[in-house]
Write an enzyme that holds these catalytic residues in place. Sequence first.
Site, PDB file in Angstrom:
ATOM      1  N   LYS A  33       2.472  -5.203   2.285  1.00  0.00           N
ATOM      2  CA  LYS A  33       2.979  -3.914   1.793  1.00  0.00           C
ATOM      3  C   LYS A  33       2.168  -3.269   0.673  1.00  0.00           C
ATOM      4  O   LYS A  33       2.639  -2.291   0.073  1.00  0.00           O
ATOM      5  CB  LYS A  33       4.420  -4.094   1.306  1.00  0.00           C
ATOM      6  CG  LYS A  33       4.560  -5.072   0.142  1.00  0.00           C
ATOM      7  CD  LYS A  33       5.994  -5.166  -0.356  1.00  0.00           C
ATOM      8  CE  LYS A  33       6.091  -6.031  -1.605  1.00  0.00           C
ATOM      9  NZ  LYS A  33       7.453  -6.077  -2.152  1.00  0.00           N
ATOM     10  N   SER A  53       8.815   3.472   5.726  1.00  0.00           N
ATOM     11  CA  SER A  53       8.333   3.914   4.419  1.00  0.00           C
ATOM     12  C   SER A  53       8.067   5.404   4.425  1.00  0.00           C
ATOM     13  O   SER A  53       7.709   5.991   5.454  1.00  0.00           O
ATOM     14  CB  SER A  53       7.031   3.166   4.082  1.00  0.00           C
ATOM     15  OG  SER A  53       6.372   3.756   2.987  1.00  0.00           O
ATOM     16  N   ALA A  54       8.196   6.016   3.262  1.00  0.00           N
ATOM     17  CA  ALA A  54       7.837   7.431   3.120  1.00  0.00           C
ATOM     18  C   ALA A  54       6.342   7.657   3.297  1.00  0.00           C
ATOM     19  O   ALA A  54       5.915   8.804   3.468  1.00  0.00           O
ATOM     20  CB  ALA A  54       8.274   7.939   1.754  1.00  0.00           C
ATOM     21  N   TYR A 111      -1.763   0.813   5.529  1.00  0.00           N
ATOM     22  CA  TYR A 111      -0.377   0.378   5.374  1.00  0.00           C
ATOM     23  C   TYR A 111       0.573   1.402   5.993  1.00  0.00           C
ATOM     24  O   TYR A 111       1.449   1.060   6.798  1.00  0.00           O
ATOM     25  CB  TYR A 111      -0.037   0.184   3.897  1.00  0.00           C
ATOM     26  CG  TYR A 111       1.441   0.077   3.639  1.00  0.00           C
ATOM     27  CD1 TYR A 111       2.147  -1.067   4.012  1.00  0.00           C
ATOM     28  CD2 TYR A 111       2.151   1.121   3.035  1.00  0.00           C
ATOM     29  CE1 TYR A 111       3.515  -1.162   3.793  1.00  0.00           C
ATOM     30  CE2 TYR A 111       3.508   1.032   2.816  1.00  0.00           C
ATOM     31  CZ  TYR A 111       4.184  -0.106   3.193  1.00  0.00           C
ATOM     32  OH  TYR A 111       5.540  -0.201   2.991  1.00  0.00           O
ATOM     33  N   LYS A 125       3.221   1.279   9.514  1.00  0.00           N
ATOM     34  CA  LYS A 125       4.628   1.696   9.584  1.00  0.00           C
ATOM     35  C   LYS A 125       4.817   2.758  10.670  1.00  0.00           C
ATOM     36  O   LYS A 125       5.793   2.726  11.434  1.00  0.00           O
ATOM     37  CB  LYS A 125       5.085   2.228   8.225  1.00  0.00           C
ATOM     38  CG  LYS A 125       5.125   1.196   7.121  1.00  0.00           C
ATOM     39  CD  LYS A 125       6.196   0.151   7.348  1.00  0.00           C
ATOM     40  CE  LYS A 125       6.395  -0.744   6.138  1.00  0.00           C
ATOM     41  NZ  LYS A 125       7.416  -1.786   6.345  1.00  0.00           N
ATOM     42  N   PRO A 129      -7.874   7.236  -5.937  1.00  0.00           N
ATOM     43  CA  PRO A 129      -8.056   7.894  -4.635  1.00  0.00           C
ATOM     44  C   PRO A 129      -6.819   7.720  -3.767  1.00  0.00           C
ATOM     45  O   PRO A 129      -6.247   6.628  -3.693  1.00  0.00           O
ATOM     46  CB  PRO A 129      -9.257   7.168  -4.026  1.00  0.00           C
ATOM     47  CG  PRO A 129      -9.980   6.558  -5.182  1.00  0.00           C
ATOM     48  CD  PRO A 129      -8.927   6.239  -6.202  1.00  0.00           C
ATOM     49  N   GLY A 130      -6.397   8.785  -3.115  1.00  0.00           N
ATOM     50  CA  GLY A 130      -5.272   8.710  -2.193  1.00  0.00           C
ATOM     51  C   GLY A 130      -3.918   8.943  -2.814  1.00  0.00           C
ATOM     52  O   GLY A 130      -2.927   9.108  -2.098  1.00  0.00           O
TER      53      GLY A 130
END
Length: 339
Positions: free
Chosen positions: A84, A124-125, A148, A152, A292-293
């Site tokens: 996760k 997950s969002a 990740y 999902k 980043p991200g």
Amino acid sequence: MRILLTGGAGYIGSHTLLQLLQQQHELCVIDNFSNAAPEALSRVARLSNRHFEHHDATILDSGRLDEIFDSFQPEAVIHFAGLKAVGESDLKPLSYYEENVFGTIQLLKAMDRAKCRRIVFSSSATVYGTPHYLPYNEAHPLAPINPYGRTKYFIEEILKDWAKTDAEKAVMLLRYFNPVGAHPSGAIGEDPMGVPNNLMPFIAQVAIGRRPVLNVFGNDYDTPDGTGVRDYIHVDDLARGHAAALDYITHHTGVEAVNLGAGKGVSVLEMVKAFEQASGVSIPLHFAPRRPGDLPQFWADATKAKTLFNWEVEKSLVEMCADVWRWQSQNPHGYGDET
């Protein structure tokens, strides 16, 4: 009901386990303890004063899954097991696809062999990706931006296809945001291995003296105070959400995707201030460059959860922080010792 929990020793899994035991369900836990401690299960047993089965096993092992399904004969599965950490998924994408996607496929095959047709999936969002609009609702396009999140997303798609194979199958996809808090007793809580990936456990470890300073990644976002804004939800509210979703799929078939969130955003600095008020401890900060991200802000529209199964958050930001501080101060080194 007889319920199988994969990843039931983890942070969210252990709180959901306790919630379900208190509702008098029969539980069986599968966990390989790669990111969880057996002690969590011992404490849940003491808190609930209930017995439950638990197995040190991985969902990758189809033979072991068959043995557990044959002996326990679950009526439903709540599926938490999986890797996760967003950052780690960039470095080890194949591990994430193997554990999360292939592991889920093995689980679903075992469910088919055992004729178990109901599953609540811990999604997950992150499946939403960069927001086209806020708050995210369940109709928002799905475009995850890291491995990740993509695991999902792929699992959600697999579950939709799986459900189509039998009119009696029922699937709940729970998309939730940032779980925080701990059980009010202080006996169980979040105990990340290594450096925490999430804000709240890092704050708590700074407060208890395990880490010198909290790095705040970015203070120049287009948000009220320049720091990232997230939707935080108390883990006990999240556990109640899983129990409510389970009840829903016992009476309905097909697939539903549902957000579990507070429906409002809290910034990093707001969270720090609330924690300082709850604990009486000052948290030293260091402002670091953006990661980043990282998205500037996001939060949920949780209307559907209220409509479908009468769920909404009950616990406040102050309660989240107070419960985390109680857990961390009673367990400075989590479930382990100082070594």
